[in-house]
Design an enzyme around this catalytic site. Structure first.
Site, PDB file in Angstrom:
ATOM      1  N   ARG A 103      42.957  38.852  30.907  1.00 52.34           N
ATOM      2  CA  ARG A 103      44.154  39.544  30.462  1.00 52.34           C
ATOM      3  C   ARG A 103      45.290  38.537  30.367  1.00 52.34           C
ATOM      4  O   ARG A 103      45.524  37.778  31.310  1.00 52.34           O
ATOM      5  CB  ARG A 103      44.451  40.585  31.566  1.00 52.34           C
ATOM      6  CG  ARG A 103      45.377  41.659  31.220  1.00 52.34           C
ATOM      7  CD  ARG A 103      45.358  42.677  32.335  1.00 52.34           C
ATOM      8  NE  ARG A 103      46.145  42.263  33.495  1.00 52.34           N
ATOM      9  CZ  ARG A 103      46.880  43.086  34.228  1.00 52.34           C
ATOM     10  NH1 ARG A 103      46.894  44.367  33.934  1.00 52.34           N
ATOM     11  NH2 ARG A 103      47.558  42.661  35.263  1.00 52.34           N
ATOM     12  N   THR A 107      51.486  39.517  27.819  1.00 51.54           N
ATOM     13  CA  THR A 107      51.315  40.689  26.941  1.00 51.54           C
ATOM     14  C   THR A 107      50.420  41.762  27.575  1.00 51.54           C
ATOM     15  O   THR A 107      50.385  42.893  27.094  1.00 51.54           O
ATOM     16  CB  THR A 107      50.667  40.271  25.610  1.00 51.54           C
ATOM     17  OG1 THR A 107      49.341  39.795  25.888  1.00 51.54           O
ATOM     18  CG2 THR A 107      51.458  39.167  24.925  1.00 51.54           C
ATOM     19  N   ASP A 201      45.496  40.505  43.082  1.00 52.38           N
ATOM     20  CA  ASP A 201      44.627  39.994  42.014  1.00 52.38           C
ATOM     21  C   ASP A 201      43.206  39.860  42.571  1.00 52.38           C
ATOM     22  O   ASP A 201      42.943  39.036  43.444  1.00 52.38           O
ATOM     23  CB  ASP A 201      45.140  38.639  41.521  1.00 52.38           C
ATOM     24  CG  ASP A 201      44.365  38.164  40.303  1.00 52.38           C
ATOM     25  OD1 ASP A 201      44.970  38.043  39.235  1.00 52.38           O
ATOM     26  OD2 ASP A 201      43.140  37.935  40.431  1.00 52.38           O
ATOM     27  N   ASP A 204      41.533  36.358  42.253  1.00 56.91           N
ATOM     28  CA  ASP A 204      42.101  35.390  43.193  1.00 56.91           C
ATOM     29  C   ASP A 204      41.617  35.661  44.617  1.00 56.91           C
ATOM     30  O   ASP A 204      41.297  34.735  45.365  1.00 56.91           O
ATOM     31  CB  ASP A 204      43.634  35.455  43.168  1.00 56.91           C
ATOM     32  CG  ASP A 204      44.219  34.858  41.897  1.00 56.91           C
ATOM     33  OD1 ASP A 204      43.482  34.207  41.143  1.00 56.91           O
ATOM     34  OD2 ASP A 204      45.428  35.051  41.673  1.00 56.91           O
TER      35      ASP A 204
END
Ligand SMILES: O=P(O)(O)OC[C@H]1O[C@H](OP(=O)(O)OP(=O)(O)O)[C@H](O)[C@@H]1O
Ligand SMILES: O=c1cc[nH]c(=O)[nH]1
Ligand SMILES: [Mg+2]
Length: 211
Positions: A103, A107, A201, A204
């Site tokens: 992603r 945006t 995340d 991560d």
């Protein structure tokens, strides 16, 4: 599209530890693996089987086995890899296809950077694994690709979902043979497209990177 939120105290317990910012990567990986097996139990309720005759040490009997064509499991790289082992442990005959998607952080649009998939998915049941359903852009694109290849039954397993992502999927995949199985639907997305309260995340936290 059908949505199934798995309501089980063991799922809630493991998910809470997964969310906790103090949970380190090795523990995060183990919990993601454990959670996917619990979600998979629900997600595979309609997995296709065929009848098989066997002989026990005592008597002949009839049972079932996973049918052909074999189910396909598709992890969405990178974070989806953290759910792959748990899924194929439960579906040992499954074939595995790969989709690399990321992603754009500005945006929030999903971009596909790798595809390794059988050419023809006609008649195949497909299980997509990706821990996070946020805006839904990634899963909508992935599932449309699978349906274009002929998949006639797609189930997505996510550890967490946002209401915005569920709505996008309901809108974009209306009338399509799609089920989403998740451990929870959280409150909302924040201004950076992260699930709130979420878990941060997922990639991560699985792989120890910092973005
Ligand atoms: O619903 P969306 O708004 O599309 O976001 C969800 C996607 O974001 C995360 O992947 P990411 O892009 O961070 O890639 P990574 O797995 O390589 O970290 C996650 O694993 C999903 O694939
Ligand atoms: O909260 C989020 C949203 C997208 N991707 C993640 O890993 N976490
Ligand atoms: Mg990521």
């Amino acid at each position: 599209m059908r949505l199934h939120v798995v309501d089980h105290p063991l799922v809630a317990h493991k998910l809470t530890t997964l969310r906790d910012q103090r949970t380190d990567s090795p523990t995060f990986r183990r919990l993601a693996d454990e959670l996917v097996t619990l979600l998979a139990y629900e997600a595979t309720r309609d997995v296709r089987t065929e009848q098989v005759d066997i002989r026990t040490p005592v008597a002949p009997t009839t049972g079932v086995r996973l049918s052909h064509p074999r189910p396909l499991v598709v992890p969405i790289l990178r974070a989806g890899l953290g759910m792959l082992d748990g899924m194929v442990r439960l579906l040992p005959t499954a074939e595995v296809g790969f989709l690399g998607m990321v992603r754009d952080e500005q945006t929030l649009e999903a971009r596909t950077y790798a595809t390794r998939m059988p050419d023809d998915l006609s008649g195949r049941q497909v299980y997509v694994v990706d821990p996070m359903l946020a805006t839904g852009g990634t899963l909508v694109a992935a599932i449309n690709l699978l349906i274009d290849l002929g998949a006639d039954d797609v189930t997505a397993l996510c550890l967490l979902a946002a209401p915005e992502g569920v709505e996008l999927m309901e809108r974009e995949l209306a009338g399509k043979p799609v089920t989403v199985v998740t451990a929870a639907v959280d409150e909302r997305l924040n201004e950076r497209g992260f699930i709130v309260p979420g878990l941060g995340d997922a990639g991560d936290r699985l792989y120890g990177t910092v973005s």
